[in-house]
Design a protein around this motif. Structure first.
Motif, short mmCIF file in Angstrom:
data_model
loop_
_atom_site.label_atom_id
_atom_site.label_comp_id
_atom_site.label_asym_id
_atom_site.label_seq_id
_atom_site.Cartn_x
_atom_site.Cartn_y
_atom_site.Cartn_z
N ALA A 57 -3.86 3.51 -1.83
CA ALA A 57 -4.23 3.63 -0.13
C ALA A 57 -4.73 2.72 0.84
CB ALA A 57 -5.51 5.56 0.04
N THR A 58 -5.79 2.17 -0.29
CA THR A 58 -6.43 0.82 0.75
C THR A 58 -5.41 -0.23 1.70
OG1 THR A 58 -7.72 0.85 -0.95
CG2 THR A 58 -7.86 -1.37 0.36
N ALA A 59 -4.47 -0.65 -0.15
CA ALA A 59 -3.32 -1.27 0.93
C ALA A 59 -2.46 -0.85 1.65
CB ALA A 59 -1.97 -1.63 -0.36
N ASN A 60 -2.28 0.39 1.80
CA ASN A 60 -1.18 1.09 3.01
C ASN A 60 -1.93 0.72 4.15
OD1 ASN A 60 0.65 2.26 1.64
ND2 ASN A 60 -0.50 4.53 0.84
N GLY A 61 -3.63 0.89 4.49
CA GLY A 61 -4.55 0.50 5.18
C GLY A 61 -4.39 -1.25 5.87
N LEU A 62 -4.08 -1.48 4.80
CA LEU A 62 -3.87 -3.04 5.61
C LEU A 62 -2.33 -3.45 5.85
CD1 LEU A 62 -5.29 -4.70 2.16
CD2 LEU A 62 -6.35 -5.23 4.15
N PHE A 63 -1.34 -2.39 5.59
CA PHE A 63 0.09 -2.52 5.77
C PHE A 63 -0.07 -2.51 7.12
CE2 PHE A 63 1.62 -2.18 1.43
CZ PHE A 63 1.41 -3.38 1.19
N ASP A 64 -1.11 -1.21 7.61
CA ASP A 64 -0.38 -0.33 8.54
C ASP A 64 -1.30 -1.44 9.73
OD1 ASP A 64 0.48 1.66 9.37
OD2 ASP A 64 -1.31 2.84 7.68
N PRO A 110 4.20 -0.58 8.31
CA PRO A 110 4.09 0.08 7.59
C PRO A 110 5.47 0.70 7.08
CG PRO A 110 4.50 0.82 10.13
CD PRO A 110 4.62 -0.76 9.98
N ARG A 111 6.26 -0.28 7.12
CA ARG A 111 7.31 0.20 5.89
C ARG A 111 7.31 -0.61 4.53
NH1 ARG A 111 9.38 -4.97 4.69
NH2 ARG A 111 8.98 -6.75 6.22
N LEU A 112 5.62 -1.33 4.39
CA LEU A 112 5.98 -1.71 2.94
C LEU A 112 4.39 -0.25 2.37
CD1 LEU A 112 4.58 -5.11 4.29
CD2 LEU A 112 6.62 -4.45 2.45
N LYS A 113 4.22 0.70 3.51
CA LYS A 113 3.59 1.77 3.12
C LYS A 113 4.43 2.32 1.81
CE LYS A 113 1.42 3.98 5.20
NZ LYS A 113 0.36 4.82 6.90
N VAL A 114 3.29 2.63 0.83
CA VAL A 114 3.60 3.66 -0.67
C VAL A 114 3.55 5.46 -0.03
CG1 VAL A 114 4.01 4.06 -2.89
CG2 VAL A 114 3.79 1.37 -2.33
N SER A 115 4.26 5.94 -0.41
CA SER A 115 3.51 8.24 -0.23
C SER A 115 3.42 8.21 -1.47
CB SER A 115 4.79 8.43 0.22
OG SER A 115 4.87 9.54 0.75
N LEU A 116 2.37 8.30 -0.76
CA LEU A 116 1.39 8.89 -2.57
C LEU A 116 1.99 10.82 -3.08
CD1 LEU A 116 -2.25 7.51 -1.45
CD2 LEU A 116 -0.46 6.93 -3.03
N ALA A 117 2.04 10.99 -1.97
CA ALA A 117 2.05 12.96 -2.31
C ALA A 117 3.89 12.77 -2.49
CB ALA A 117 2.30 13.44 -0.83
N ALA A 118 4.69 11.53 -2.42
CA ALA A 118 5.97 11.75 -2.39
C ALA A 118 5.97 11.26 -3.83
CB ALA A 118 6.80 10.65 -1.94
N THR A 119 4.83 10.40 -4.45
CA THR A 119 5.19 9.76 -5.99
C THR A 119 5.17 10.67 -6.84
OG1 THR A 119 4.51 7.40 -5.03
CG2 THR A 119 3.81 7.95 -7.02
N ARG A 120 3.30 11.45 -6.48
CA ARG A 120 2.81 12.16 -6.95
C ARG A 120 3.78 13.83 -7.38
NH1 ARG A 120 0.71 17.25 -8.49
NH2 ARG A 120 1.41 17.41 -5.90
N ARG A 121 4.37 14.00 -6.45
CA ARG A 121 5.42 15.10 -6.26
C ARG A 121 6.41 15.38 -7.73
NH1 ARG A 121 4.85 16.76 0.20
NH2 ARG A 121 2.93 17.12 -0.29
N ALA A 122 6.99 13.61 -7.46
CA ALA A 122 7.93 13.16 -7.90
C ALA A 122 7.67 13.31 -9.93
CB ALA A 122 8.40 12.18 -7.96
N ALA A 123 6.89 13.35 -9.61
CA ALA A 123 5.65 12.67 -10.94
C ALA A 123 5.83 13.79 -11.42
CB ALA A 123 4.79 11.51 -11.18
#
Length: 214
Positions: A135-142, A147-160
């Motif tokens: 989440a901290t890294a996503n804020g830095l990317f923004d 923003p294309r470098l951001k990682v979706s935390l929700a998508a990662t969790r749901r896939a797992a």
């Protein structure tokens, strides 16, 4: 009585005694029916139709047999009750041994549950740390306009969390159902680890503008 006496002597279980009692009941019914005929023969002999002494001897013998059968049935009934009580105690003792074994197994299961819960907590701590880092890294990317470098935390969790679920036993206790729901809330969509944004409040009807009178 000899065959039944032998069977009565061999009887040990409540079922054995019940079988002997059934045989004795048949003999008793036959003896009672025979006594009725002997009484009629005695009545006829009183009026000169037959040997009165022989009729009374036969009737006495029949009465003795009936009394003996009744005593045998009563004794067999008492022994059957005692056998049933012993068998019930034996069943209870066997159940106690079985439950003692299940209690030991239950303790083992609870130890396993505690161990797995502690492992789950450790995994949650690690996952939370990783989520905060991402989440901290996503804020830095923004902030960097990437923003294309951001990682979706929700998508990662749901896939797992995707995958089959264990079926709930048909006779699971209320406490078990509550615990199962709490565990599923950790991996279910919209659960404790997958917060969703609150729904917007329903928009009320627009107020009509007031019109001036006159």
């Amino acid at each position: 009585m000899t065959p039944h006496a032998e069977a009565l002597g061999r009887a040990r279980t409540a079922a054995d005694f019940a079988a002997v009692i059934a045989l004795l009941d048949i003999d008793l019914s036959e003896a009672v029916a025979t006594r009725q005929g002997l009484k009629q023969a005695e009545d006829r002999a009183i009026f000169g139709d037959g040997d009165l002494a022989a009729a009374r001897v036969a009737l006495d013998d029949c009465n003795d047999r009936i009394a003996m059968l009744e005593r045998a049935i009563a004794a067999a009934g008492s022994r059957r009750a005692s056998a049933a009580e012993r068998e019930a105690r034996s069943d209870i003792e066997a159940l106690a041994e079985e439950i003692e074994g299940k209690a030991a197994l239950l303790g083992t299961r609870w130890c396993a549950v505690r161990r797995l819960v502690e492992e789950l907590r450790e995994e949650l701590f690690e996952a939370d740390a990783l989520s905060r880092a991402i989440a901290t890294a996503n804020g830095l990317f923004d902030a960097a306009g990437l923003p294309r470098l951001k990682v979706s935390l929700a998508a990662t969790r749901r896939a797992a969390m995707a995958g089959p679920r264990a079926a709930v036993p048909a006779r699971l206790s209320r406490a078990g159902l509550t615990a199962d729901r709490q565990l599923l809330a950790l991996i279910a969509t919209g659960g404790a680890l997958d917060p969703r944004p609150a729904l917007r409040a329903p928009v009320g009807a627009a107020k009509k503008p007031k019109t001036r009178r006159g």
